[in-house]
Design a protein around this motif. Structure first.
Motif, short mmCIF file in Angstrom:
data_model
loop_
_atom_site.label_atom_id
_atom_site.label_comp_id
_atom_site.label_asym_id
_atom_site.label_seq_id
_atom_site.Cartn_x
_atom_site.Cartn_y
_atom_site.Cartn_z
N ARG A 50 0.83 -1.20 0.00
CA ARG A 50 0.00 0.00 0.00
C ARG A 50 0.87 1.25 0.00
O ARG A 50 1.13 1.87 1.03
CB ARG A 50 -0.92 -0.02 1.22
N GLN A 51 1.30 1.60 -1.18
CA GLN A 51 2.10 2.81 -1.37
C GLN A 51 1.55 3.57 -2.57
O GLN A 51 1.25 2.98 -3.60
CB GLN A 51 3.58 2.47 -1.60
N ARG A 52 1.44 4.87 -2.41
CA ARG A 52 1.01 5.72 -3.51
C ARG A 52 2.24 6.30 -4.22
O ARG A 52 3.30 6.44 -3.61
CB ARG A 52 0.13 6.85 -3.01
N PRO A 53 2.10 6.64 -5.49
CA PRO A 53 3.22 7.29 -6.17
C PRO A 53 3.56 8.61 -5.50
O PRO A 53 2.71 9.27 -4.90
CB PRO A 53 2.69 7.51 -7.60
N SER A 165 15.04 3.65 -6.36
CA SER A 165 14.70 3.07 -5.07
C SER A 165 13.22 2.75 -4.93
O SER A 165 12.78 2.36 -3.84
CB SER A 165 15.12 4.03 -3.94
N ALA A 166 12.44 2.91 -5.98
CA ALA A 166 11.01 2.62 -5.91
C ALA A 166 10.79 1.13 -5.69
O ALA A 166 11.46 0.29 -6.29
CB ALA A 166 10.31 3.08 -7.19
N ASP A 167 9.84 0.78 -4.84
CA ASP A 167 9.51 -0.61 -4.57
C ASP A 167 8.96 -1.28 -5.83
O ASP A 167 8.15 -0.70 -6.54
CB ASP A 167 8.49 -0.69 -3.43
N VAL A 168 9.40 -2.52 -6.09
CA VAL A 168 9.00 -3.19 -7.32
C VAL A 168 7.50 -3.47 -7.34
O VAL A 168 6.82 -3.21 -8.34
CB VAL A 168 9.80 -4.51 -7.49
N LEU A 169 6.97 -4.00 -6.25
CA LEU A 169 5.53 -4.28 -6.20
C LEU A 169 4.72 -3.01 -6.37
O LEU A 169 3.73 -2.98 -7.13
CB LEU A 169 5.18 -4.95 -4.87
N ALA A 170 5.13 -1.95 -5.69
CA ALA A 170 4.38 -0.70 -5.76
C ALA A 170 4.44 -0.10 -7.16
O ALA A 170 3.41 0.28 -7.73
CB ALA A 170 4.92 0.29 -4.73
N SER A 171 5.63 0.01 -7.74
CA SER A 171 5.76 0.62 -9.06
C SER A 171 5.05 -0.21 -10.13
O SER A 171 4.48 0.35 -11.08
CB SER A 171 7.23 0.81 -9.42
N ALA A 219 7.89 -10.26 -11.54
CA ALA A 219 9.13 -11.00 -11.77
C ALA A 219 9.98 -10.34 -12.86
O ALA A 219 11.20 -10.24 -12.74
CB ALA A 219 8.80 -12.45 -12.16
N TRP A 220 9.33 -9.86 -13.91
CA TRP A 220 10.04 -9.26 -15.04
C TRP A 220 10.75 -7.97 -14.63
O TRP A 220 11.92 -7.76 -14.92
CB TRP A 220 9.04 -8.99 -16.16
N PHE A 221 10.04 -7.10 -13.92
CA PHE A 221 10.64 -5.83 -13.49
C PHE A 221 11.68 -6.05 -12.40
O PHE A 221 12.64 -5.28 -12.31
CB PHE A 221 9.55 -4.87 -13.02
N THR A 222 11.53 -7.09 -11.60
CA THR A 222 12.59 -7.43 -10.64
C THR A 222 13.85 -7.85 -11.37
O THR A 222 14.96 -7.46 -11.01
CB THR A 222 12.12 -8.55 -9.70
#
Length: 305
Positions: A50-53, A165-171, A219-222
């Motif tokens: 639960r993170q907003r841009p 540093s943006a979180d992968v799941l969030a982005s 997985a791809w963006f990670t």
């Protein structure tokens, strides 16, 4: 190697997506199909993280969502309707080379000779696996497939450059939600009311959204964050391999000698693109401070006269 194995989840899931979409999803609603693929997947990931841009990620999410989700999903759907899977897979097999060339100026990643060789060998392998006969070719279909390949390659490298540093799941969730928000009003205007959803259709949309989209793109963006773009692009060649093997398992198709040779070439191309291993001696040297990096010794104490 763990990042390679994690990244491989994406093309394997995308390879199964062709079969599920063709068999269970409505063929005449590509815009709704893309929206119902992107938006639920983004909301699930947002619930997990639960993170907003913030800051520049508001407009970055919009740009990446438009490229990687909205435009790409619609173009892939159009290509799959206009072209045989074999031809569409062959066009998309140019993606590794395209990603390498785009990553050079945008991400400052100069392609290695091994990556270029792997892309060439993998492309030959894809042709051997999927071009098993003379099939009709639609020029609009080829253009749609080539445009999907270019748009996604550019979008993936932008995501790699902007990840920081943006979180992968969030982005990833921000991109998927933005893509779905873009698609919904266009789908309503062009295709009218949403398609009727039977139980098999709902289950198919659930698989496409959760496995072939939420899990696959995470997985791809990670992988893009931890591996060179050339390596990630070559891992993507497992997509047509999955499609052919799925057809063998589900439809009872038999692999020919030509297809087995293509499979060997694709795997050889993926292996060529694996990241270099650093020896313990090299890692210890890089981690240990150099003499010139150490702070200078304090001057000897002197007595006052």
């Amino acid at each position: 190697m763990r990042w390679v194995a994690l990244t491989a989840i994406a093309p394997v899931a995308w390879g199964t997506n062709y079969f599920v979409t063709h068999e269970f999803l409505p063929a005449d609603r590509p815009l709704y199909g893309a929206a119902l693929r992107a938006l639920p997947a983004g909301l699930v990931l947002l619930a997990l993280r639960r993170q907003r841009p913030h800051g520049a990620w508001w407009w970055r999410s919009a740009v990446l969502g438009l490229l990687n989700m909205s435009v790409f999903f619609v173009l892939v759907y159009a290509a799959s309707q206009l072209l045989p899977t074999s031809v569409a897979s062959t066009v998309m097999a140019m993606s590794p080379l395209t990603m390498m060339l785009i990553a050079w100026p945008l991400a400052s990643e100069r392609p290695r000779a091994a990556h270029l060789a792997g892309a060439a060998i993998g492309l030959c392998g894809v042709c051997l696996m999927v071009l098993t006969g003379v099939e009709g070719v639609s020029v609009p279909g080829v253009l749609a497939s080539a445009a999907a390949m270019l748009v996604s390659s550019f979008g993936y490298i932008l995501a790699k450059r902007w990840s920081g540093s943006a979180d992968v799941l969030a982005s990833t969730s921000w991109q998927l939600i933005a893509g779905g928000v873009f698609l919904l009003p266009v789908a309503a205007a062009v295709e009218g009311p949403p398609p009727p959803l039977s139980t098999p259709t709902v289950l198919a949309f659930g698989y496409v959204a959760l496995i072939a989209t939420a899990l696959a793109f995470t997985a791809w963006f990670t992988g893009l964050r931890h591996l060179p773009a050339g390596t990630v692009g070559l891992i993507g060649l497992l997509n047509p391999v999955t499609g052919v093997l799925l057809g063998t398992a589900v439809a009872g198709e038999v692999l020919t000698v030509q297809q087995l040779g293509g499979l060997v070439l694709i795997l050889a191309g993926v292996v060529l693109g694996r990241p270099k291993r650093t020896s313990r001696r090299d890692s210890s040297r890089s981690s240990s401070p150099r003499v010139s990096d150490q702070p200078p010794a304090p001057p000897p104490a002197t007595r006052n006269p």
